[in-house]
Design a protein around this motif. Structure first.
Motif: not given
Length: 213
Positions: A22-28, A56-72
């Protein structure tokens, strides 16, 4: 990622080779699919390939925006207006395991497994959702140890032979579609456990993001 509609059955397929991370686009994408569902429909989530999701895609930080998008995205599954069926083949790791746990009807191939290596990658969230699939104390242990949990130990999931997973998932979705959607919708709301899981998960994420170390 793709979406196919067959009447009131909506199939959302995660297709991000090689491991459906899951990257940003996949979460969205997942959030938008869930938000766009109607109560009289059924959402079937599956994945292409041999791995359901490596999380979570290891190429993207698992914190901040990435974690928030994943949680959403995961709370959008829990709060989806339509009932949700998830079919997992192969490994379901991290966010992939939580996606399976967020389903109304989770199905997993008999040779598949899940793991939550969250602490190993620097995050502490997941218990609120994982406890829908495992007893709370077991969910705690699994999160602390990052151990693999084979399909046979997931009493809350429907375990089927790998070759029958797709047809079993569609069959489960058709069963839900065959019931009065008003009653299905009322039951999912009035039982309240999906909202409790979503709220608990959001609290975990908030606590992690506000950590003092």
């Amino acid at each position: 990622m793709r979406v196919q509609r067959d009447g009131r059955l909506v199939r959302a397929t995660l297709d991000r080779p090689p491991v459906n991370a899951f990257d940003t686009a996949a979460y969205r994408w997942l959030t938008e699919v869930c938000d766009g569902m109607r109560p009289d429909e059924c959402l079937l989530i599956d994945a292409a390939g041999r791995v359901f999701s490596a999380g979570h895609d290891r190429n993207e930080p698992a914190d901040g925006e990435g974690l928030t998008l994943g949680a959403g995205a995961l709370t959008a599954v829990l709060r989806c207006p339509a009932p949700v069926v998830v079919a997992a083949q192969g490994p379901a790791i991290g966010a992939g395991a939580l996606l399976l746990a967020a389903a109304d009807v989770p199905l997993i191939a008999a040779d598949a497994w899940l793991s939550l290596p969250e602490l190993d990658v620097g995050v502490t969230v997941g218990h609120g959702i994982l406890s829908r699939l495992l007893p709370p104390a077991v969910a705690s242990r699994v999160l602390l140890t990052s151990e693999r949990v084979p399909a046979e130990q997931l009493a809350a999931a429907v375990v089927v032979p790998a070759e029958e997973l797709s047809s079993a998932a569609e069959g489960a979705a058709r069963v839900l579609l065959g019931k009065p959607f008003e009653l299905v919708s009322l039951a999912r709301r009035s039982w309240g456990e999906r909202e409790r899981a979503a709220t608990a998960y959001e609290s975990e994420v908030a606590a992690f993001l506000s950590r003092g170390f």
